[in-house]
Motif scaffolding. Sequence first.
Motif, short mmCIF file in Angstrom:
data_model
loop_
_atom_site.label_atom_id
_atom_site.label_comp_id
_atom_site.label_asym_id
_atom_site.label_seq_id
_atom_site.Cartn_x
_atom_site.Cartn_y
_atom_site.Cartn_z
N ASN A 8 62.74 39.18 60.76
CA ASN A 8 63.52 38.57 59.48
C ASN A 8 63.29 39.35 58.28
OD1 ASN A 8 65.35 36.68 58.16
ND2 ASN A 8 63.71 35.50 57.42
N ARG A 9 62.15 39.55 58.13
CA ARG A 9 61.71 40.60 56.71
C ARG A 9 62.31 41.80 56.84
NH1 ARG A 9 56.80 39.73 57.38
NH2 ARG A 9 56.04 41.82 58.08
N THR A 10 62.06 42.51 57.84
CA THR A 10 62.47 43.92 57.93
C THR A 10 63.91 44.18 57.99
OG1 THR A 10 61.80 44.09 60.07
CG2 THR A 10 60.17 44.51 58.63
N ILE A 11 64.51 43.57 58.95
CA ILE A 11 66.09 43.81 59.43
C ILE A 11 66.96 42.43 58.66
CG2 ILE A 11 67.77 44.15 61.20
CD1 ILE A 11 65.44 45.25 62.66
N GLY A 12 66.46 41.45 58.89
CA GLY A 12 67.17 40.02 58.45
C GLY A 12 67.84 39.58 59.43
N HIS A 13 67.55 38.04 59.92
CA HIS A 13 68.10 37.22 60.92
C HIS A 13 69.47 36.83 60.35
CE1 HIS A 13 68.34 34.30 64.04
NE2 HIS A 13 68.71 33.23 62.91
N ASP A 14 70.44 37.27 60.92
CA ASP A 14 71.92 37.00 60.53
C ASP A 14 72.71 37.24 61.89
OD1 ASP A 14 74.43 36.80 59.25
OD2 ASP A 14 74.18 38.84 58.57
N PRO A 15 72.61 35.90 62.68
CA PRO A 15 73.30 36.00 63.79
C PRO A 15 74.77 36.39 63.85
CG PRO A 15 71.91 34.18 63.89
CD PRO A 15 71.82 34.98 62.65
N LYS A 16 75.18 37.45 64.54
CA LYS A 16 76.51 37.77 64.62
C LYS A 16 77.09 37.70 66.18
CE LYS A 16 75.92 40.97 60.85
NZ LYS A 16 76.36 40.05 59.95
N PRO A 17 77.79 36.67 66.39
CA PRO A 17 78.33 36.50 67.92
C PRO A 17 79.07 37.74 68.59
CG PRO A 17 78.93 34.59 66.31
CD PRO A 17 78.45 35.70 65.56
N ASN A 18 79.59 38.32 67.85
CA ASN A 18 80.39 39.69 68.27
C ASN A 18 79.59 41.07 68.20
OD1 ASN A 18 82.49 38.10 69.07
ND2 ASN A 18 83.59 38.20 66.88
N GLY A 19 78.12 41.00 67.56
CA GLY A 19 77.36 42.14 67.52
C GLY A 19 77.46 42.62 66.13
N SER A 20 76.37 43.46 65.81
CA SER A 20 76.32 43.86 64.39
C SER A 20 76.91 45.34 64.37
CB SER A 20 74.66 44.12 64.01
OG SER A 20 74.20 44.74 64.98
N GLY A 21 77.36 45.92 65.59
CA GLY A 21 77.88 47.25 65.57
C GLY A 21 77.00 48.35 66.09
N THR A 22 75.46 47.87 66.12
CA THR A 22 74.41 48.56 66.59
C THR A 22 74.39 48.30 68.26
OG1 THR A 22 72.65 46.97 66.26
CG2 THR A 22 73.31 48.70 64.38
N PHE A 23 73.91 49.42 68.86
CA PHE A 23 73.72 49.15 70.21
C PHE A 23 72.37 49.89 70.84
CE2 PHE A 23 78.18 49.64 69.31
CZ PHE A 23 78.80 48.62 70.20
N HIS A 24 71.71 49.24 71.48
CA HIS A 24 70.44 49.33 72.18
C HIS A 24 70.90 49.64 73.80
CE1 HIS A 24 68.29 47.68 68.65
NE2 HIS A 24 67.34 48.39 68.95
N VAL A 25 70.82 50.87 74.12
CA VAL A 25 71.15 51.34 75.33
C VAL A 25 69.60 51.42 76.14
CG1 VAL A 25 72.19 52.84 77.01
CG2 VAL A 25 73.12 52.33 74.68
N MET A 26 69.64 50.66 77.14
CA MET A 26 68.32 50.50 77.95
C MET A 26 68.54 51.44 79.46
SD MET A 26 66.88 48.77 75.92
CE MET A 26 66.95 47.33 74.74
N THR A 27 67.63 52.15 79.80
CA THR A 27 68.07 53.12 80.96
C THR A 27 66.51 53.42 81.61
OG1 THR A 27 69.01 54.87 81.67
CG2 THR A 27 68.07 55.12 79.57
N ASN A 28 66.79 53.87 82.88
CA ASN A 28 65.46 54.61 83.40
C ASN A 28 64.30 53.40 83.74
OD1 ASN A 28 67.33 56.27 83.06
ND2 ASN A 28 65.88 58.07 83.22
#
Length: 178
Positions: free
Chosen positions: A97-117
């Motif tokens: 919350n302090r570093t990025i900010g808790h601001d729930p966005k039901p449709n996403g914030s536009g960033t993507f974490h892609v997990m693999t391998n």
Amino acid sequence: MRAHSFGSALIGLTTATVALCAILAQQPVQAAELEALAARVQVLEDREDIRALILAYGAAHDHRDYRTFAALFAKEGEWVGGLGSAKGPEAIFELMNRTIGHDPKPNGSGTFHVMTNDQIKINGDRASATTKWIYITPGDDNAPKLVYLGHYDDQFIRENGAWKFLRREAPADIPVPK
């Protein structure tokens, strides 16, 4: 005639007894085989539950829902990354919350974490994994922009019947130049 019938009956009874003993002798083997199969299925289910946990982490991060994010950690869970480190769900929430900010966005914030391998190892109620990650944001022209490439070093624990992060380290292996 009677002796012949008695002898035949005795041979038949002996054969049936031997057959029954053979069947009963196989029961422990079958039970052990079923137990081994159940253990293998449990490992597969655990692995899928852990994969779901890893994906839930990325989704919560990308939706800026840090309450959900923090709830993915065990009561003694620890997060370590470029933003700092914190131990316990409430401290992890406060850090995010302090570093990025808790601001729930039901449709996403536009960033993507892609997990693999992912490489997941199960050991009873504990597990470990290494998972590659790619962090993508929209660029100035709205085209996808790679920001970081890294990996997670994870320790998991089954807590109250559910898999949780016990420790998650998130080093960036290749920060993309700006």
